[in-house]
Design a protein around this motif. Sequence first.
Motif, short mmCIF file in Angstrom:
data_model
loop_
_atom_site.label_atom_id
_atom_site.label_comp_id
_atom_site.label_asym_id
_atom_site.label_seq_id
_atom_site.Cartn_x
_atom_site.Cartn_y
_atom_site.Cartn_z
N LEU A 142 0.83 -1.20 0.00
CA LEU A 142 0.00 0.00 0.00
C LEU A 142 0.86 1.25 0.00
O LEU A 142 0.56 2.23 -0.70
N GLN A 143 1.92 1.22 0.78
CA GLN A 143 2.83 2.36 0.82
C GLN A 143 3.46 2.59 -0.54
O GLN A 143 3.62 3.73 -0.99
N ARG A 144 3.76 1.50 -1.24
CA ARG A 144 4.39 1.60 -2.55
C ARG A 144 3.43 2.11 -3.61
O ARG A 144 3.74 3.05 -4.35
N ILE A 145 2.23 1.51 -3.69
CA ILE A 145 1.32 1.91 -4.77
C ILE A 145 0.72 3.29 -4.53
O ILE A 145 0.24 3.94 -5.46
N SER A 146 0.74 3.76 -3.26
CA SER A 146 0.23 5.10 -2.97
C SER A 146 1.32 6.16 -3.10
O SER A 146 1.07 7.34 -2.83
N LEU B 212 1.98 7.92 0.16
CA LEU B 212 0.87 8.66 0.75
C LEU B 212 0.32 7.95 1.98
O LEU B 212 -0.12 8.59 2.94
N CYS B 213 0.34 6.61 1.95
CA CYS B 213 -0.16 5.81 3.07
C CYS B 213 1.03 5.18 3.79
O CYS B 213 1.71 4.34 3.23
N ASP B 214 1.25 5.62 5.02
CA ASP B 214 2.38 5.11 5.80
C ASP B 214 1.90 3.95 6.66
O ASP B 214 1.29 4.13 7.70
N THR B 215 2.20 2.73 6.22
CA THR B 215 1.73 1.54 6.93
C THR B 215 2.66 1.15 8.08
O THR B 215 2.53 0.07 8.64
N GLN C 15 -7.72 5.28 10.07
CA GLN C 15 -8.37 4.84 8.83
C GLN C 15 -9.18 3.57 9.04
O GLN C 15 -10.30 3.44 8.52
#
Length: 223
Positions: free
Chosen positions: A188-192, A195-198, A207
Amino acid sequence: MAGQSDEALTPPEGSTRAKIIAAALRVFATRGFEAATLKEITSASQTNVAAIHYHFGSKEVLIQEVLVSVANPINRLRLELLESVPEAARTLEHVVRALVIPPIRLSLDATGDARLLTRLLLQARALPSELTSTTIFAQYDATAQHFIRALMDVTPGLSRQDAYWRYAFAIGAMHYIVSESEAGHHRLQRISGGLCDTDDPDAIARQLVAFVVAGFQAATTAP
């Protein structure tokens, strides 16, 4: 074991029993239940096989004890957070936070072995055996039923059937998002694009709670 008290399952810090459980947690989480050997566990705990047999009797019992040691702090924190507000004053958000925040906090703890908790549970679920499944059910089913009732109390019109479905979806979403913090994942961090810090437990909690609350408030789908 499942019928023992928390006190009986929590050995004194620094004891041989505690050292073995902590080492087994690391080895099982890294190598898996089947592949892990007693030799690896004794090496990690700086003990010997005789100590494992003395305290646990077998690898199978050690696996059960490790799973119990994982479940106890999570469920205790969940119930403490839930009970921190009287039933009459609870909201859906409060119940959802009590359900998902403790696993997130423990799983993303940057220190110690807490980050291994979710990895161990995911392994037990991905490669289930009668031993691991029975132990997990014994530890989590009663807490699940407690939260199902609490969720129905704060969600007017929610049927028992829908409560079970949505509880399962909430747990699935929680397990998935905390597994994102594992090394080599961070999809998620990569594809965003960052933007999304997991790795941020506060962002995940904010969230996930909003997502789960909206799911419980959604209209019931007709059969």
